[in-house]
Design a protein around this motif. Structure first.
Motif, short mmCIF file in Angstrom:
data_model
loop_
_atom_site.label_atom_id
_atom_site.label_comp_id
_atom_site.label_asym_id
_atom_site.label_seq_id
_atom_site.Cartn_x
_atom_site.Cartn_y
_atom_site.Cartn_z
N TYR A 3 0.87 -1.17 0.00
CA TYR A 3 0.00 0.00 0.00
C TYR A 3 0.91 1.22 0.00
CZ TYR A 3 -2.89 3.76 1.79
OH TYR A 3 -3.52 4.96 1.96
N VAL A 4 0.77 2.07 -0.99
CA VAL A 4 1.58 3.28 -1.12
C VAL A 4 0.66 4.48 -1.04
CG1 VAL A 4 3.17 4.56 -2.59
CG2 VAL A 4 3.23 2.05 -2.59
N ASN A 5 0.96 5.40 -0.14
CA ASN A 5 0.17 6.61 0.00
C ASN A 5 1.03 7.80 -0.40
OD1 ASN A 5 -0.80 8.98 2.12
ND2 ASN A 5 -2.43 7.86 1.16
N ILE A 6 0.60 8.53 -1.42
CA ILE A 6 1.34 9.68 -1.92
C ILE A 6 0.59 10.94 -1.50
CG2 ILE A 6 2.13 10.88 -4.00
CD1 ILE A 6 2.22 8.05 -5.30
N ARG A 7 1.24 11.76 -0.69
CA ARG A 7 0.66 13.03 -0.26
C ARG A 7 1.41 14.12 -0.98
NH1 ARG A 7 -0.84 13.52 5.80
NH2 ARG A 7 -2.87 13.88 4.89
N ILE A 8 0.66 15.02 -1.59
CA ILE A 8 1.28 16.06 -2.40
C ILE A 8 0.54 17.38 -2.20
CG2 ILE A 8 -0.09 15.47 -4.44
CD1 ILE A 8 2.46 16.12 -6.09
N ALA A 9 1.31 18.45 -2.15
CA ALA A 9 0.71 19.78 -2.09
C ALA A 9 0.28 20.15 -3.50
CB ALA A 9 1.72 20.80 -1.56
N GLY A 10 -0.94 20.61 -3.62
CA GLY A 10 -1.47 20.95 -4.94
C GLY A 10 -2.15 19.75 -5.55
N SER A 11 -2.19 19.72 -6.88
CA SER A 11 -2.91 18.62 -7.54
C SER A 11 -2.12 18.10 -8.72
CB SER A 11 -4.28 19.10 -8.00
OG SER A 11 -4.15 20.14 -8.94
N LEU A 12 -2.45 16.89 -9.12
CA LEU A 12 -1.86 16.23 -10.28
C LEU A 12 -2.96 15.98 -11.30
CD1 LEU A 12 0.19 13.50 -8.38
CD2 LEU A 12 1.13 15.52 -9.51
N SER A 13 -2.58 15.93 -12.55
CA SER A 13 -3.56 15.57 -13.57
C SER A 13 -3.80 14.06 -13.52
CB SER A 13 -3.05 15.95 -14.97
OG SER A 13 -1.96 15.12 -15.34
N ILE A 41 -2.38 2.00 -4.49
CA ILE A 41 -1.77 3.33 -4.41
C ILE A 41 -2.89 4.35 -4.19
CG2 ILE A 41 -0.42 5.10 -5.61
CD1 ILE A 41 0.90 2.76 -7.17
N ALA A 42 -2.69 5.22 -3.21
CA ALA A 42 -3.65 6.29 -2.94
C ALA A 42 -2.96 7.64 -3.08
CB ALA A 42 -4.22 6.15 -1.53
N PHE A 43 -3.65 8.58 -3.67
CA PHE A 43 -3.13 9.93 -3.83
C PHE A 43 -3.92 10.87 -2.90
CE2 PHE A 43 -2.07 7.88 -7.80
CZ PHE A 43 -0.79 8.34 -8.08
N ASP A 44 -3.22 11.59 -2.05
CA ASP A 44 -3.82 12.61 -1.20
C ASP A 44 -3.33 13.96 -1.71
OD1 ASP A 44 -5.04 10.73 0.44
OD2 ASP A 44 -3.39 10.71 1.88
N GLU A 45 -4.20 14.71 -2.34
CA GLU A 45 -3.86 16.03 -2.83
C GLU A 45 -4.39 17.06 -1.84
OE1 GLU A 45 -4.06 15.49 -7.58
OE2 GLU A 45 -5.97 15.31 -6.50
N LEU A 46 -3.49 17.82 -1.28
CA LEU A 46 -3.86 18.77 -0.25
C LEU A 46 -3.62 20.20 -0.73
CD1 LEU A 46 -2.27 16.93 2.77
CD2 LEU A 46 -4.67 16.97 2.14
N PRO A 47 -4.50 21.11 -0.36
CA PRO A 47 -4.27 22.51 -0.71
C PRO A 47 -2.94 23.00 -0.13
CG PRO A 47 -6.48 22.20 0.18
CD PRO A 47 -5.74 20.92 0.40
N GLU A 48 -2.27 23.87 -0.87
CA GLU A 48 -0.98 24.37 -0.40
C GLU A 48 -1.10 25.10 0.94
OE1 GLU A 48 0.70 26.55 -3.67
OE2 GLU A 48 1.42 24.70 -4.61
#
Length: 61
Positions: A3-13, A41-48
């Motif tokens: 299980y891979v969790n990717i947390r990123i500021a902003g967003s991805l296409s 795989i989970a993507f967590d897109e968080l506001p900056e």
């Protein structure tokens, strides 16, 4: 089951997420011997405004 969790500021296409997911899945399969069908795989897109580095929120100038 990886299980891979990717947390990123902003967003991805959608295309960026697809490429990242494919490459991470391939790496886990090739290096760790984990079947692609078992990799989640989970993507967590968080506001900056919800991320800070060195005491400064990323949405600040």
């Amino acid at each position: 089951m990886p299980y891979v969790n990717i947390r990123i500021a902003g967003s991805l296409s959608r295309e960026q997420k697809q490429k990242i997911a494919a490459e991470i899945t391939d790496t886990l399969e090739r290096v760790a011997g984990k079947p692609a069908s078992y990799t989640y795989i989970a993507f967590d897109e968080l506001p900056e405004e919800n991320w800070a580095i060195a005491g400064q929120l990323l949405d600040e100038d």
